[in-house]
Design a protein around this motif. Structure first.
Motif, PDB file in Angstrom:
ATOM      1  N   ALA A 239       0.804  -1.208   0.066  1.00 36.23           N
ATOM      2  CA  ALA A 239      -0.065  -0.074   0.171  1.00 36.23           C
ATOM      3  C   ALA A 239       0.847   1.188   0.106  1.00 36.23           C
ATOM      4  O   ALA A 239       0.562   2.362  -0.649  1.00 36.23           O
ATOM      5  N   ASP A 240       1.937   1.002   0.703  1.00 38.20           N
ATOM      6  CA  ASP A 240       2.857   2.271   0.950  1.00 38.20           C
ATOM      7  C   ASP A 240       3.578   2.576  -0.585  1.00 38.20           C
ATOM      8  O   ASP A 240       3.580   3.656  -1.135  1.00 38.20           O
ATOM      9  N   GLY A 241       3.891   1.413  -1.298  1.00 40.43           N
ATOM     10  CA  GLY A 241       4.558   1.741  -2.594  1.00 40.43           C
ATOM     11  C   GLY A 241       3.615   2.187  -3.535  1.00 40.43           C
ATOM     12  O   GLY A 241       3.940   3.110  -4.539  1.00 40.43           O
ATOM     13  N   ALA A 242       2.254   1.658  -3.441  1.00 41.95           N
ATOM     14  CA  ALA A 242       1.196   2.413  -4.300  1.00 41.95           C
ATOM     15  C   ALA A 242       0.858   3.811  -4.108  1.00 41.95           C
ATOM     16  O   ALA A 242       0.713   4.383  -5.064  1.00 41.95           O
ATOM     17  N   ALA A 243       0.992   4.062  -2.924  1.00 40.81           N
ATOM     18  CA  ALA A 243       1.026   5.568  -2.471  1.00 40.81           C
ATOM     19  C   ALA A 243       2.013   6.433  -3.282  1.00 40.81           C
ATOM     20  O   ALA A 243       1.703   7.610  -3.412  1.00 40.81           O
ATOM     21  N   GLN A 244       3.148   5.947  -2.925  1.00 38.45           N
ATOM     22  CA  GLN A 244       4.260   6.603  -3.747  1.00 38.45           C
ATOM     23  C   GLN A 244       4.158   6.870  -4.983  1.00 38.45           C
ATOM     24  O   GLN A 244       4.465   7.967  -5.612  1.00 38.45           O
ATOM     25  N   ALA A 245       3.678   6.023  -5.720  1.00 37.53           N
ATOM     26  CA  ALA A 245       3.345   6.054  -7.222  1.00 37.53           C
ATOM     27  C   ALA A 245       2.336   7.141  -7.351  1.00 37.53           C
ATOM     28  O   ALA A 245       2.491   7.932  -8.503  1.00 37.53           O
ATOM     29  N   LEU A 246       1.185   7.105  -6.726  1.00 41.31           N
ATOM     30  CA  LEU A 246      -0.041   8.246  -6.640  1.00 41.31           C
ATOM     31  C   LEU A 246       1.017   9.653  -6.505  1.00 41.31           C
ATOM     32  O   LEU A 246       0.453  10.678  -7.514  1.00 41.31           O
ATOM     33  N   ALA A 247       1.660   9.721  -5.379  1.00 39.64           N
ATOM     34  CA  ALA A 247       2.227  10.975  -5.140  1.00 39.64           C
ATOM     35  C   ALA A 247       3.096  11.456  -6.102  1.00 39.64           C
ATOM     36  O   ALA A 247       3.212  12.755  -6.693  1.00 39.64           O
ATOM     37  N   ALA A 249       2.680  11.003  -9.270  1.00 42.54           N
ATOM     38  CA  ALA A 249       2.114  11.554 -10.474  1.00 42.54           C
ATOM     39  C   ALA A 249       1.094  12.545  -9.923  1.00 42.54           C
ATOM     40  O   ALA A 249       0.161  13.049 -11.038  1.00 42.54           O
ATOM     41  N   GLY A 250       1.151  13.158  -8.966  1.00 39.37           N
ATOM     42  CA  GLY A 250       0.381  14.285  -8.568  1.00 39.37           C
ATOM     43  C   GLY A 250      -1.157  13.819  -8.305  1.00 39.37           C
ATOM     44  O   GLY A 250      -2.081  14.665  -8.633  1.00 39.37           O
ATOM     45  N   ILE A 251      -1.493  12.584  -7.988  1.00 40.38           N
ATOM     46  CA  ILE A 251      -2.924  12.203  -7.740  1.00 40.38           C
ATOM     47  C   ILE A 251      -3.086  12.238  -6.357  1.00 40.38           C
ATOM     48  O   ILE A 251      -2.341  11.468  -5.800  1.00 40.38           O
ATOM     49  N   SER A 252      -4.145  12.630  -5.828  1.00 39.16           N
ATOM     50  CA  SER A 252      -4.448  12.761  -4.463  1.00 39.16           C
ATOM     51  C   SER A 252      -5.251  11.698  -4.092  1.00 39.16           C
ATOM     52  O   SER A 252      -5.726  10.861  -4.901  1.00 39.16           O
ATOM     53  N   TYR A 253      -4.978  11.186  -2.868  1.00 38.54           N
ATOM     54  CA  TYR A 253      -5.434   9.944  -2.275  1.00 38.54           C
ATOM     55  C   TYR A 253      -5.608  10.092  -0.624  1.00 38.54           C
ATOM     56  O   TYR A 253      -5.256  11.190  -0.119  1.00 38.54           O
ATOM     57  N   GLY A 254      -6.364   9.290  -0.137  1.00 36.14           N
ATOM     58  CA  GLY A 254      -6.986   9.523   1.326  1.00 36.14           C
ATOM     59  C   GLY A 254      -8.086  10.016   1.421  1.00 36.14           C
ATOM     60  O   GLY A 254      -8.757  10.140   0.247  1.00 36.14           O
ATOM     61  N   GLU A 255      -8.276  10.399   2.709  1.00 37.01           N
ATOM     62  CA  GLU A 255      -9.826  11.122   2.695  1.00 37.01           C
ATOM     63  C   GLU A 255      -9.536  12.420   2.171  1.00 37.01           C
ATOM     64  O   GLU A 255      -8.832  13.074   2.303  1.00 37.01           O
ATOM     65  N   GLY A 256     -10.755  12.332   1.311  1.00 37.98           N
ATOM     66  CA  GLY A 256     -10.995  13.628   0.299  1.00 37.98           C
ATOM     67  C   GLY A 256     -10.246  13.673  -0.803  1.00 37.98           C
ATOM     68  O   GLY A 256     -10.469  14.557  -1.600  1.00 37.98           O
ATOM     69  N   GLY A 257      -9.379  12.566  -0.861  1.00 40.24           N
ATOM     70  CA  GLY A 257      -8.632  12.551  -2.010  1.00 40.24           C
ATOM     71  C   GLY A 257      -9.383  11.926  -3.262  1.00 40.24           C
ATOM     72  O   GLY A 257     -10.547  11.253  -3.095  1.00 40.24           O
ATOM     73  N   ASP A 258      -8.702  11.370  -4.412  1.00 36.55           N
ATOM     74  CA  ASP A 258      -9.226  10.708  -5.563  1.00 36.55           C
ATOM     75  C   ASP A 258      -9.266   9.224  -5.514  1.00 36.55           C
ATOM     76  O   ASP A 258      -9.888   8.808  -6.158  1.00 36.55           O
ATOM     77  N   VAL A 259      -8.277   8.778  -4.663  1.00 33.96           N
ATOM     78  CA  VAL A 259      -8.222   7.282  -4.713  1.00 33.96           C
ATOM     79  C   VAL A 259      -8.184   6.871  -3.264  1.00 33.96           C
ATOM     80  O   VAL A 259      -7.423   7.486  -2.330  1.00 33.96           O
ATOM     81  N   ILE A 260      -9.047   5.847  -2.967  1.00 30.71           N
ATOM     82  CA  ILE A 260      -8.872   5.274  -1.520  1.00 30.71           C
ATOM     83  C   ILE A 260      -7.534   4.348  -1.588  1.00 30.71           C
ATOM     84  O   ILE A 260      -7.361   3.733  -2.577  1.00 30.71           O
ATOM     85  N   ILE A 261      -7.003   4.327  -0.351  1.00 28.20           N
ATOM     86  CA  ILE A 261      -5.926   3.634  -0.211  1.00 28.20           C
ATOM     87  C   ILE A 261      -6.234   2.575   0.885  1.00 28.20           C
ATOM     88  O   ILE A 261      -6.716   2.761   1.825  1.00 28.20           O
ATOM     89  N   MET A 262      -5.957   1.136   0.699  1.00 25.74           N
ATOM     90  CA  MET A 262      -6.384   0.132   1.750  1.00 25.74           C
ATOM     91  C   MET A 262      -5.109  -0.772   1.887  1.00 25.74           C
ATOM     92  O   MET A 262      -4.497  -1.221   1.091  1.00 25.74           O
ATOM     93  N   GLY A 263      -4.731  -1.066   3.094  1.00 23.21           N
ATOM     94  CA  GLY A 263      -3.750  -1.872   3.495  1.00 23.21           C
ATOM     95  C   GLY A 263      -4.138  -3.063   4.338  1.00 23.21           C
ATOM     96  O   GLY A 263      -5.317  -2.738   5.201  1.00 23.21           O
ATOM     97  N   PHE A 264      -3.210  -3.780   4.704  1.00 21.35           N
ATOM     98  CA  PHE A 264      -3.567  -4.969   5.580  1.00 21.35           C
ATOM     99  C   PHE A 264      -2.185  -5.421   6.548  1.00 21.35           C
ATOM    100  O   PHE A 264      -1.259  -5.095   5.938  1.00 21.35           O
TER     101      PHE A 264
END
Length: 340
Positions: A239-247, A249-264
């Motif tokens: 999930a952290d690696g995925a978030a790095q790719a989004l960041a 690329a300038g894509i917002s994520y997390g609460e209020g962002g464009d992409v939901i991030i889920m981890g286990f």
């Protein structure tokens, strides 16, 4: 990418779905001491995955080393490899060495019947932990495991509950064929088959559940112009690696962002990310099986009633509204980075 609405408070608790028999001291760390008696310490062989695999595995290996120590009355050896063939060879070696107990967390769910048959013939008691093996329950004494499919169901139900008009999900799997990957994937795949969501990209972090490989999966989806609004990563590192790719690329994520991030797994860094709204959801998978199994061993060695069959742990999923400091401190694993 469709922006999602503010997250509704939700705390989902997995129930213990199967317990053929439970040991009263199964969750009591005071039962961790060995009792070798006149024959010396209890000999234990542990076949596990490498600590480098993930924060979860690091915590699990450390827990095994702590509980099954010489100070606690055990003669323990632990083999850590993500190769199923190497794990099987190690297990066969422990049986030849005459261990009293063999503990297994399998890299792959298949291929273990020969080992289990050899253990039974040699009088070696087998306990599974963390992951189940594709075999009859009569081939091992008991298993202390997470219900991976229930974990996946909790996570999938949470995602579906967000009320998005359309869910376009990037699925990032762990080691293909492992019990964790199979269980965590199944509910999401079923939801896709039922038309409740779309899996628009399907990749893996490989045998090591690599964050770097997960980052590449997301980068490839972005470069291909795939529209997505959720990432379902089957461990926190991915999930952290995925978030790095989004960041990047300038894509917002997390609460209020464009992409939901889920981890286990409930690494504390992941829980802090959820607490801060940087991620949206975290699913627990407790690595602390050693004291449970030590309690079973003590009961077995003394001839007392003990666990048999499959015993699942209770686990929860949390989002930005249900995460608490108490959950982070008492249920999180590995180092705590502190508030974000």
């Amino acid at each position: 990418m469709k922006k999602f609405s503010k997250i509704t408070a939700l705390l989902l608790t997995a129930t213990m779905v199967l317990s053929l028999a439970a040991c009263g001291s199964s969750n009591n760390s005071s039962g961790s001491g060995g009792s070798g008696g006149s024959d010396g310490p209890i000999k234990v062989g542990i076949v596990n995955l490498p600590p480098e695999e993930s924060g979860y595995r690091q915590a699990n290996v450390e827990d095994m080393n702590k509980v099954f120590s010489s100070a606690n009355g055990y003669d323990m050896n632990q083999t850590n490899t993500d190769s199923n063939s190497e794990q099987i060879a190690a297990a066969e070696g422990y049986i030849r060495d005459g261990v009293d107990y063999l503990l297994i967390s399998a890299a792959n769910a298949t291929g273990w019947d020969g080992v289990l048959s050899s253990a039974k013939e040699a009088g070696v008691t087998v306990y599974l932990f963390d992951r189940l093996i594709d075999t009859a329950t009569s081939n091992f004494e008991a298993a202390s495991v997470s219900d991976m499919e229930t974990e996946g169901q909790i996570a999938t139900d949470w995602l579906l509950s967000q009320g998005l008009d359309e869910l376009n999900v990037i699925l990032i799997r762990g080691q293909i064929g492992s019990a964790a990957e199979l269980g965590r994937s199944a509910p999401l795949l079923k939801a896709a088959e039922q038309g409740k969501l779309n899996i628009v990209a399907d990749g893996t972090g490989g045998d090591t559940w690599s964050g770097e490989e997960a980052r590449k999966v997301v980068e490839a989806a972005i470069q291909a112009g795939i529209s997505f609004n959720a990432i379902y990563a089957q461990n926190d590192g991915m999930a952290d690696g995925a978030a790095q790719a989004l960041a990047a690329a300038g894509i917002s994520y997390g609460e209020g962002g464009d992409v939901i991030i889920m981890g286990f797994d409930f690494n504390r860094f992941a829980l802090r990310n959820v607490q801060a709204g940087i991620w949206n959801f975290a699913m627990q998978c407790s690595p602390r099986h050693a004291s449970t199994i030590a309690g079973w061993i003590q009961a077995h060695a003394s001839g007392s009633p003990t666990a048999s069959g499959i015993v699942f742990q209770n686990e929860i999923g949390v989002d930005t509204k249900t995460i608490t400091e108490d959950i982070i401190l008492n249920m999180g694993i590995n180092e705590d980075p502190g508030p974000q």
